[in-house]
Motif scaffolding. Structure first.
Motif, PDB file in Angstrom:
ATOM      1  N   PRO A   1       0.847  -1.193   0.000  1.00 42.95           N
ATOM      2  CA  PRO A   1       0.000   0.000   0.000  1.00 42.95           C
ATOM      3  C   PRO A   1       0.880   1.239   0.000  1.00 42.95           C
ATOM      4  O   PRO A   1       1.951   1.272   0.595  1.00 42.95           O
ATOM      5  N   GLU A   2       0.415   2.285  -0.679  1.00 44.07           N
ATOM      6  CA  GLU A   2       1.233   3.481  -0.853  1.00 44.07           C
ATOM      7  C   GLU A   2       0.665   4.585   0.020  1.00 44.07           C
ATOM      8  O   GLU A   2      -0.491   4.971  -0.136  1.00 44.07           O
ATOM      9  N   ASP A   3       1.466   5.082   0.971  1.00 41.17           N
ATOM     10  CA  ASP A   3       0.941   6.129   1.847  1.00 41.17           C
ATOM     11  C   ASP A   3       1.208   7.524   1.299  1.00 41.17           C
ATOM     12  O   ASP A   3       0.347   8.376   1.349  1.00 41.17           O
ATOM     13  N   HIS A   4       2.409   7.760   0.774  1.00 44.44           N
ATOM     14  CA  HIS A   4       2.701   9.070   0.179  1.00 44.44           C
ATOM     15  C   HIS A   4       3.006   8.859  -1.296  1.00 44.44           C
ATOM     16  O   HIS A   4       4.126   8.492  -1.648  1.00 44.44           O
ATOM     17  N   PRO A   5       2.009   9.064  -2.179  1.00 41.43           N
ATOM     18  CA  PRO A   5       2.257   8.736  -3.580  1.00 41.43           C
ATOM     19  C   PRO A   5       3.277   9.636  -4.257  1.00 41.43           C
ATOM     20  O   PRO A   5       3.892   9.242  -5.223  1.00 41.43           O
ATOM     21  N   GLU A   6       3.455  10.856  -3.779  1.00 38.33           N
ATOM     22  CA  GLU A   6       4.351  11.775  -4.481  1.00 38.33           C
ATOM     23  C   GLU A   6       5.633  11.995  -3.690  1.00 38.33           C
ATOM     24  O   GLU A   6       5.664  11.883  -2.466  1.00 38.33           O
ATOM     25  N   ILE A   7       6.676  12.315  -4.426  1.00 38.80           N
ATOM     26  CA  ILE A   7       7.962  12.571  -3.798  1.00 38.80           C
ATOM     27  C   ILE A   7       7.900  13.907  -3.065  1.00 38.80           C
ATOM     28  O   ILE A   7       7.483  14.921  -3.612  1.00 38.80           O
ATOM     29  N   GLU A   8       8.328  13.881  -1.757  1.00 37.83           N
ATOM     30  CA  GLU A   8       8.173  15.081  -0.942  1.00 37.83           C
ATOM     31  C   GLU A   8       9.393  15.984  -1.019  1.00 37.83           C
ATOM     32  O   GLU A   8       9.306  17.163  -0.729  1.00 37.83           O
ATOM     33  N   LYS A   9      10.552  15.410  -1.359  1.00 36.89           N
ATOM     34  CA  LYS A   9      11.788  16.197  -1.294  1.00 36.89           C
ATOM     35  C   LYS A   9      11.855  17.194  -2.441  1.00 36.89           C
ATOM     36  O   LYS A   9      11.265  17.006  -3.490  1.00 36.89           O
ATOM     37  N   GLN A  10      12.629  18.243  -2.224  1.00 40.17           N
ATOM     38  CA  GLN A  10      12.979  19.214  -3.260  1.00 40.17           C
ATOM     39  C   GLN A  10      11.753  19.855  -3.893  1.00 40.17           C
ATOM     40  O   GLN A  10      11.496  19.759  -5.076  1.00 40.17           O
ATOM     41  N   GLN A  11      10.977  20.510  -3.026  1.00 42.60           N
ATOM     42  CA  GLN A  11       9.761  21.170  -3.499  1.00 42.60           C
ATOM     43  C   GLN A  11      10.063  22.343  -4.426  1.00 42.60           C
ATOM     44  O   GLN A  11       9.241  22.678  -5.272  1.00 42.60           O
ATOM     45  N   TRP A  12      11.260  22.956  -4.264  1.00 38.29           N
ATOM     46  CA  TRP A  12      11.564  24.146  -5.082  1.00 38.29           C
ATOM     47  C   TRP A  12      11.689  23.794  -6.548  1.00 38.29           C
ATOM     48  O   TRP A  12      11.564  24.665  -7.412  1.00 38.29           O
ATOM     49  N   LEU A  13      11.900  22.501  -6.867  1.00 37.23           N
ATOM     50  CA  LEU A  13      12.022  22.108  -8.274  1.00 37.23           C
ATOM     51  C   LEU A  13      10.722  22.361  -9.018  1.00 37.23           C
ATOM     52  O   LEU A  13      10.712  22.501 -10.229  1.00 37.23           O
ATOM     53  N   ARG A  14       9.594  22.406  -8.248  1.00 36.34           N
ATOM     54  CA  ARG A  14       8.302  22.642  -8.883  1.00 36.34           C
ATOM     55  C   ARG A  14       8.274  23.980  -9.603  1.00 36.34           C
ATOM     56  O   ARG A  14       7.732  24.096 -10.689  1.00 36.34           O
ATOM     57  N   TYR A  15       8.861  25.017  -8.975  1.00 43.82           N
ATOM     58  CA  TYR A  15       8.832  26.344  -9.595  1.00 43.82           C
ATOM     59  C   TYR A  15       9.760  26.398 -10.794  1.00 43.82           C
ATOM     60  O   TYR A  15       9.519  27.118 -11.752  1.00 43.82           O
ATOM     61  N   LEU A  16      10.843  25.597 -10.729  1.00 46.86           N
ATOM     62  CA  LEU A  16      11.742  25.513 -11.890  1.00 46.86           C
ATOM     63  C   LEU A  16      11.047  24.817 -13.048  1.00 46.86           C
ATOM     64  O   LEU A  16      11.385  25.035 -14.217  1.00 46.86           O
ATOM     65  N   ALA A  17      10.052  23.983 -12.739  1.00 49.99           N
ATOM     66  CA  ALA A  17       9.389  23.205 -13.794  1.00 49.99           C
ATOM     67  C   ALA A  17       8.569  24.089 -14.722  1.00 49.99           C
ATOM     68  O   ALA A  17       8.415  23.772 -15.895  1.00 49.99           O
ATOM     69  N   ILE A  18       8.062  25.212 -14.200  1.00 51.59           N
ATOM     70  CA  ILE A  18       7.148  26.035 -15.008  1.00 51.59           C
ATOM     71  C   ILE A  18       7.831  26.595 -16.266  1.00 51.59           C
ATOM     72  O   ILE A  18       7.315  26.421 -17.366  1.00 51.59           O
ATOM     73  N   PRO A  19       9.027  27.248 -16.150  1.00 52.33           N
ATOM     74  CA  PRO A  19       9.657  27.724 -17.384  1.00 52.33           C
ATOM     75  C   PRO A  19      10.039  26.603 -18.339  1.00 52.33           C
ATOM     76  O   PRO A  19       9.884  26.749 -19.567  1.00 52.33           O
ATOM     77  N   PHE A  20      10.502  25.455 -17.808  1.00 50.51           N
ATOM     78  CA  PHE A  20      10.860  24.351 -18.692  1.00 50.51           C
ATOM     79  C   PHE A  20       9.646  23.831 -19.454  1.00 50.51           C
ATOM     80  O   PHE A  20       9.711  23.563 -20.656  1.00 50.51           O
ATOM     81  N   ALA A  21       8.505  23.712 -18.736  1.00 51.32           N
ATOM     82  CA  ALA A  21       7.281  23.253 -19.391  1.00 51.32           C
ATOM     83  C   ALA A  21       6.839  24.250 -20.446  1.00 51.32           C
ATOM     84  O   ALA A  21       6.408  23.868 -21.550  1.00 51.32           O
ATOM     85  N   ALA A  22       6.991  25.557 -20.162  1.00 47.71           N
ATOM     86  CA  ALA A  22       6.604  26.579 -21.144  1.00 47.71           C
ATOM     87  C   ALA A  22       7.463  26.457 -22.390  1.00 47.71           C
ATOM     88  O   ALA A  22       6.955  26.541 -23.523  1.00 47.71           O
ATOM     89  N   VAL A  23       8.775  26.233 -22.211  1.00 41.17           N
ATOM     90  CA  VAL A  23       9.671  26.080 -23.373  1.00 41.17           C
ATOM     91  C   VAL A  23       9.263  24.873 -24.203  1.00 41.17           C
ATOM     92  O   VAL A  23       9.160  24.942 -25.437  1.00 41.17           O
ATOM     93  N   LEU A  24       8.983  23.741 -23.515  1.00 45.77           N
ATOM     94  CA  LEU A  24       8.631  22.513 -24.242  1.00 45.77           C
ATOM     95  C   LEU A  24       7.338  22.679 -25.018  1.00 45.77           C
ATOM     96  O   LEU A  24       7.248  22.314 -26.206  1.00 45.77           O
TER      97      LEU A  24
END
Lengths: 149, 168
Positions: free
Chosen positions: B78-101
């Motif tokens: 059984p999975e208690d935490h489905p998402e990776i909790e570490k390195q939350q700041w990478l989420r904000y870095l994801a926005i420009p990369f997704a926009a470029v793609l």
């Protein structure tokens, strides 16, 4: 049969778009009447599946779901290959008149190779998962850090 | 008809794919993956690739998914935490990369939309038949085909070695 299918899709969209206002619904219906699936639509579908697969690989902890997302990425490549070879086949004679020789059967052949690679990857990957679970009692990717320095 | 089939199965494929990465239970994810693969197989039929459509069902839904479901049931975690909790700041870095793609993809789609390709042209070869695929596979692509058989042998041996219980 054709008209019935178009009517069914249109009525589904009508039900969905009822809340969205008349103008948007009208434009959507006009677009659907003119719509014919072409190469760009298949590429968009492939792009969406690829993005969803990458999002799954990057965000999930369960290694089995990561494997399934990889399967999704491989399928996105497959649909691109098949769509390109279909449109190459349809335009083969035109291209030959311009002196470009193409082999449209390369798409399905490489799709078969990709399916084979996916099967091999699933077999080896799930073997690794079973052996990992036997030794470490976990399949969460952030707890598997033996090689981390 | 082709239009309705494309719309319905494209929506089913993308919806099942979204369900795959959103589900907590891996077994539901496996079922969603089967939905995606089956609707892609229907789209292959509209692209006149019948052999690939049949192979998609047989190999993916018949063989690979059985393997996945088997391993899921064997491990049963059984999975208690489905998402990776570490390195939350990478989420904000994801926005420009997704926009470029996404911008890059939209640029490519725009370029391709300008080239008009007829889908109902006169065709010399049939891309979907077993005959044409087999002829090409055993003449022009014979070396990759043989390399594939070596790959499969390696995968079989590797899977047996990895999943074997250690003696002593």
């Amino acid at each position: 049969m054709n008209a019935l299918a178009i009517f069914a899709v249109n009525s589904i969209f009508a039900l969905i778009m009822q809340a969205g206002g008349g103008g948007f619904f009208q434009r959507m219906q006009d677009y659907l009447k003119r719509f014919e699936p072409n190469l760009v639509n298949f590429m968009m579908l492939s792009f969406l599946l690829f993005i969803i697969g990458v999002a799954g690989v990057l965000s999930r902890r369960n290694i089995i779901i990561i494997f399934m997302s990889i399967e999704l990425i491989l399928n996105a490549v497959n649909i691109n290959l098949i769509a390109f070879s279909r449109y190459l086949q349809a335009n083969e004679l035109v291209l030959r008149q311009r002196g470009i020789m193409v082999n449209p059967i390369a798409g399905p052949v490489f799709t078969i190779f990709i399916i084979v690679v996916a099967a091999a990857e699933a077999a080896v990957g799930l073997g690794i998962v079973i052996s990992l679970f036997r030794n470490r009692e976990t399949i969460a990717v952030d707890e598997i850090d033996l090689l981390k320095w | 008809m082709e239009k309705a089939v494309f719309i319905i199965f494209a929506i089913v494929a993308v919806g099942s794919a979204l369900n795959l990465i959103a589900q907590r239970n891996p077994l539901y994810s496996a079922l969603s993956l089967i939905g995606t693969l089956a609707s892609l197989s229907a789209l292959y039929v509209t692209l006149h690739a019948q052999f690939i459509a049949a192979m998609q069902i047989i190999v993916y839904a018949g063989a690979i998914m059985v393997l996945f479901v088997f391993v899921i049931m064997l491990l049963n975690t059984p999975e208690d935490h489905p998402e990776i909790e570490k390195q939350q700041w990478l989420r904000y870095l994801a926005i420009p990369f997704a926009a470029v793609l996404i911008g890059e993809a939209l640029y490519v789609f725009r370029e391709i939309r300008n080239i008009t390709l007829p889908a109902q042209g006169e065709a010399e070869h049939a891309i979907g038949t077993t005959w044409s695929i087999g002829t090409n596979l055993f003449t022009q692509y014979l070396l990759p085909f043989e390399a594939t058989s070596v790959l499969i042998l390696m995968a079989i041996i590797g899977a047996i070695v990895l999943a074997r219980r250690e003696e002593s």
